[in-house]
Scaffold this motif. Structure first.
Motif, PDB file in Angstrom:
ATOM      1  N   ARG A 240       2.925  48.252  32.960  1.00 58.78           N
ATOM      2  CA  ARG A 240       3.985  48.265  31.963  1.00 58.78           C
ATOM      3  C   ARG A 240       5.200  47.457  32.414  1.00 58.78           C
ATOM      4  N   ASP A 241       5.568  46.460  31.627  1.00 54.57           N
ATOM      5  CA  ASP A 241       6.812  45.714  31.790  1.00 54.57           C
ATOM      6  C   ASP A 241       7.727  46.096  30.625  1.00 54.57           C
ATOM      7  N   SER A 242       9.012  46.277  30.900  1.00 55.55           N
ATOM      8  CA  SER A 242       9.904  46.765  29.851  1.00 55.55           C
ATOM      9  C   SER A 242      11.339  46.346  30.118  1.00 55.55           C
ATOM     10  N   ASP A 243      12.234  46.704  29.206  1.00 57.49           N
ATOM     11  CA  ASP A 243      13.688  46.546  29.325  1.00 57.49           C
ATOM     12  C   ASP A 243      14.123  45.136  29.723  1.00 57.49           C
ATOM     13  N   PRO A 244      13.768  44.112  28.956  1.00 56.66           N
ATOM     14  CA  PRO A 244      14.215  42.752  29.293  1.00 56.66           C
ATOM     15  C   PRO A 244      15.720  42.605  29.107  1.00 56.66           C
ATOM     16  N   ARG A 245      16.363  41.866  30.025  1.00 57.14           N
ATOM     17  CA  ARG A 245      17.797  41.600  29.928  1.00 57.14           C
ATOM     18  C   ARG A 245      18.074  40.169  30.385  1.00 57.14           C
ATOM     19  N   TRP A 246      18.628  39.340  29.471  1.00 54.42           N
ATOM     20  CA  TRP A 246      18.936  37.961  29.796  1.00 54.42           C
ATOM     21  C   TRP A 246      20.165  37.888  30.712  1.00 54.42           C
ATOM     22  N   SER A 247      20.152  36.936  31.626  1.00 57.69           N
ATOM     23  CA  SER A 247      21.368  36.621  32.380  1.00 57.69           C
ATOM     24  C   SER A 247      22.363  35.977  31.420  1.00 57.69           C
ATOM     25  N   HIS A 248      23.647  35.967  31.798  1.00 59.63           N
ATOM     26  CA  HIS A 248      24.679  35.489  30.872  1.00 59.63           C
ATOM     27  C   HIS A 248      24.568  33.997  30.575  1.00 59.63           C
ATOM     28  N   ASP A 249      23.934  33.240  31.458  1.00 62.74           N
ATOM     29  CA  ASP A 249      23.747  31.814  31.167  1.00 62.74           C
ATOM     30  C   ASP A 249      22.382  31.526  30.548  1.00 62.74           C
TER      31      ASP A 249
ATOM     32  N   PRO B  33       9.600  48.784  21.188  1.00 66.82           N
ATOM     33  CA  PRO B  33      10.588  49.807  21.514  1.00 66.82           C
ATOM     34  C   PRO B  33      11.953  49.261  21.909  1.00 66.82           C
ATOM     35  N   GLU B  34      12.035  47.996  22.364  1.00 62.24           N
ATOM     36  CA  GLU B  34      13.320  47.471  22.848  1.00 62.24           C
ATOM     37  C   GLU B  34      13.292  45.941  22.841  1.00 62.24           C
ATOM     38  N   LEU B  35      14.495  45.351  22.903  1.00 60.48           N
ATOM     39  CA  LEU B  35      14.609  43.893  22.835  1.00 60.48           C
ATOM     40  C   LEU B  35      15.974  43.465  23.353  1.00 60.48           C
ATOM     41  N   ASP B  36      16.129  42.147  23.563  1.00 62.18           N
ATOM     42  CA  ASP B  36      17.407  41.583  23.993  1.00 62.18           C
ATOM     43  C   ASP B  36      17.472  40.143  23.498  1.00 62.18           C
ATOM     44  N   ILE B  37      18.577  39.786  22.831  1.00 59.51           N
ATOM     45  CA  ILE B  37      18.739  38.435  22.324  1.00 59.51           C
ATOM     46  C   ILE B  37      19.413  37.565  23.376  1.00 59.51           C
ATOM     47  N   SER B  38      19.025  36.305  23.463  1.00 57.66           N
ATOM     48  CA  SER B  38      19.556  35.411  24.490  1.00 57.66           C
ATOM     49  C   SER B  38      21.018  35.078  24.217  1.00 57.66           C
ATOM     50  N   PRO B  39      21.765  34.665  25.245  1.00 56.49           N
ATOM     51  CA  PRO B  39      23.195  34.376  25.067  1.00 56.49           C
ATOM     52  C   PRO B  39      23.492  33.323  24.003  1.00 56.49           C
ATOM     53  N   ASP B  40      22.607  32.343  23.834  1.00 57.04           N
ATOM     54  CA  ASP B  40      22.860  31.320  22.820  1.00 57.04           C
ATOM     55  C   ASP B  40      22.273  31.680  21.455  1.00 57.04           C
TER      56      ASP B  40
END
Length: 670
Positions: A77-86, A29-36
């Motif tokens: 349920r674990d959800s909505d991952p968000r990488w820190s900017h570094d 349902p959702e995802l987040d790509i890392s800063p690099d």
């Protein structure tokens, strides 16, 4: 596996699917790509059949290939991952303590997560500050503090409900009159949490300015009936002082800042007006400190696709040079990534294909990660370069279950409309055909949603029936989304009157081609499709069976009881309730119930606030009173309008199984 097929090439009609097969499928349902750009954190949702509940875990996949790893595995349920900017930490939501959903933070190397927030209402997804020291998020704030003691809480839950606004309930959440959503900022080092916004509004979708000194967000208006009105505001982080920067962007949401901090992009409809039906969502831009709003995609006759509420859709993705924004748009039954140039509003495709992209995340100028489904699989993870090239598929979530199922071939078809011009639809056929097949006409909801290139777990009965020798047609008649503004608005004040002839013309074409058996026709639909099924059986006797899911059957009572009725019905009827009574009544299937000659099954969730269960009750009672056809009614306790997609898994199986059993029974030649 070829596009458009499910299962293994050696399958036969003996490999019959069952509704319970849907329990084995997983989705992203959702995802987040890392800063690099080297990793993608994504959520995998699956079903715990023993507990009849959903589970979700966060996984991390390298974008250059390699095996994904399971990053979290909470008890629920674990959800909505968000990488820190570094890229050193990952924030996510979890309800692992058994209470409200809270924000947790975990090292990107793994280990144990630490709970960062302890707010009384569910926290929403985290947004990291540019320096990585703070997170902004939204959470519900109770207008009257809830008692902590269990017995006192029980009494408090039964208190009189004092309602002062027309919008006091939301499908899937129930009553919302006693709380508001506001923004909070939490300090990563100390855990100190402060409330940034307040007032008689709903504040969501916080987005940090590049310098970390301001936060843009979406705020609803505070009037009694201004449910669908929202604007973009900018708040000062230090003082909390907020400035409204949009006024004319309809239902403005999901702001994102340009890298140079001068401009904010967001989504919204063409005008800020009371209606809620306009399906054309544009990309807008506005100066960050206020000024003239610009409808960036005005010349692009396709709409941006937003996630179903209450989910927060990620905002438009800026390029690193401030020159463009990228977003998901619907086009001819597909959902693609499209890029709009800031200079002149021109658009170009970035990621296309015969599929539907449902969620995307990007590192501007580097890589794009997205989740997509097609006719062969419901959900998988992909990554491309910033220009859409070098696409790589990172997952095959449902490889095993798909290999076990009989093949179901789906194809895009073109049909002639009785009103002139072509109509597109998707036809599912059995792998082995012995003459004309029984046909289910499966009518989509909306009305401005659309059928297309997606393996649907909500309407799993399509594949069950096809594995048992049926043909299934799902058409995009006038009123469907993804074909432009004029087409989508074509059935305002013409519900059923315009699109039923189009549905019947497509059936006639399939009968003439020898694909469909004219004596074994069935019709089904959910939401607007439920309306259309109710309307169909009141205006034709061609169908031998009908299944009506969560319908609108009485436009007047829908206006007063639906969580969106007061705003949605006038838009679709193209008139207000008082001046439009004749239209409201003319387009209410309940008024034709005495004409029905088709055995009808009504399926409805008891907690449906979108198309309240009273709509199904009226139809069932009317059919019983008319006493002309077999009719049955199934109610799903706790089921919201979207229970067919997100409700109790056993209820979803039951729903699909009943559709199959009803249409099979009443079209049988025995």
């Amino acid at each position: 596996m070829a596009a458009g097929e499910v299962g293994h090439p050696g399958g036969s009609l003996s490999d019959r699917m069952d509704a319970a097969d849907l329990l084995a499928f997983k989705t992203i349902p959702e995802l987040d790509i890392s800063p690099d750009g080297t990793r993608v954190a994504y959520v995998v949702t699956w079903i715990d059949t023993e507990k009849d509940e959903y589970r979700s875990t966060i996984h991390v996949a390298p974008t250059d290939g390699g095996a994904p790893v399971e990053f979290t595995r909470g008890p629920t349920r674990d959800s909505d991952p968000r990488w820190s900017h570094d890229g050193t930490e990952l924030a996510f939501l979890s309800d692992r303590t058994g209470g409200e959903r809270q924000i947790y933070v975990m090292s990107a190397r793994g280990g144990e997560p630490r709970q960062l927030t302890s707010v009384p209402g569910h926290a929403e997804a985290a947004s990291w500050s540019p320096d990585g020291t703070k997170i902004v998020f939204s959470a519900r704030v109770w207008l009257e503090p809830r008692p902590q003691d269990a017995s006192a809480r029980a009494r408090w839950e039964e208190r009189p409900r004092h309602v002062t606004k027309a919008q006091y309930k939301t499908d899937g959440h129930g009553y919302t009159f006693d709380s508001r959503s506001h923004l909070f900022i939490v300090d990563l080092a100390t855990g100190e949490t402060k409330q940034l916004t307040d007032g008689d509004f709903e504040d969501r979708a916080g987005s940090w300015s590049p310098d970390g000194q301001q936060i843009a967000f979406a705020r609803t208006r505070g009037g009694k009936g201004e449910y669908s009105w929202s604007d973009i505001w900018v708040a000062d982080v230090a003082t909390g002082a907020a400035l409204r920067i949009t006024e004319n962007v309809g239902r403005a949401t999901s702001p994102t800042w340009s890298p140079d901090g001068t401009t904010i992009a967001c989504y919204g409809t063409d005008a800020q007006e009371p209606g809620l039906g306009d399906p054309m969502v544009r990309v807008w831009t506005v100066p960050a400190h206020g000024g003239k709003e610009r409808r960036l995609t005005e010349r692009y006759d396709r709409g941006a696709v937003l996630l179903p509420t209450p989910a927060i859709t990620p905002g438009p993705i800026w390029s690193p040079d401030n020159a463009s924004v990228t977003f998901i748009a619907g086009d001819h039954g597909n959902m693609h990534l499209v890029r709009a140039a800031i200079a002149d509003g021109s658009t170009s495709g970035v990621v296309g294909g015969e599929r539907q992209i449902t969620f995307a995340s990007a590192q501007p100028g580097s890589r794009i990660a997205f989740a997509a489904g097609d006719l062969a699989a419901p959900s998988d993870l992909y990554v491309t370069a910033w220009d859409g090239s070098r696409e790589r598929r990172l997952t095959r979530l449902n490889k095993e279950i798909l290999a076990q199922l009989a093949p179901v071939h789906g194809e895009r078809r073109t049909f002639s409309s009785p009103h002139g011009g072509p109509l597109e639809g998707w036809l599912f056929l059995p792998s082995e055909r012995r003459g004309p097949a029984p046909l289910l006409v499966d009518i989509h909801g909306g009305p401005a949603s659309f059928a297309g290139n997606r393996f649907s777990l909500s309407y799993f009965y399509r594949y069950v029936l096809t594995s048992r020798g049926w043909a299934v047609l799902t058409l995009n008649p006038t009123g469907s989304g993804s074909y432009g503004r004029e087409f989508a608005n074509g059935i305002r004040a013409k519900w059923g009157e315009l699109d039923l002839p189009e549905q019947l013309a497509a059936v006639d074409q399939l009968v003439a081609e020898g694909i469909a058996d004219a004596d074994r026709l069935a019709v089904a639909g959910y939401s607007y499709g439920g309306f259309m099924t109710s309307w169909t059986i009141g205006h034709t006797d061609r169908f031998k069976a009908a299944v009506v899911g969560a319908p609108v059957t009485n436009q007047e009572s829908f206006f007063g009881t639906s969580d969106i009725g007061m705003w949605f019905a006038p838009w679709e009827m193209n008139a207000g309730l008082t001046e439009g009574r004749e239209t409201f009544r003319r387009l209410s299937p309940i008024n034709y119930v005495d004409r029905v000659r088709t055995p009808t099954l009504v399926l409805h969730g008891e907690a449906d606030e979108r198309c309240p269960i009273g709509q199904g009750e009226e139809l069932f009672a009317g059919l019983v009173a008319a006493a002309r056809v077999p009719t049955e009614f199934v109610r799903y306790p706790g089921g919201s309008h979207m229970f067919i997609a997100e409700g109790r898994p056993s209820h979803r199986v039951d729903f699909n199984r009943r559709v199959v059993d009803w249409v099979t029974r009443h079209t049988s030649r025995d």
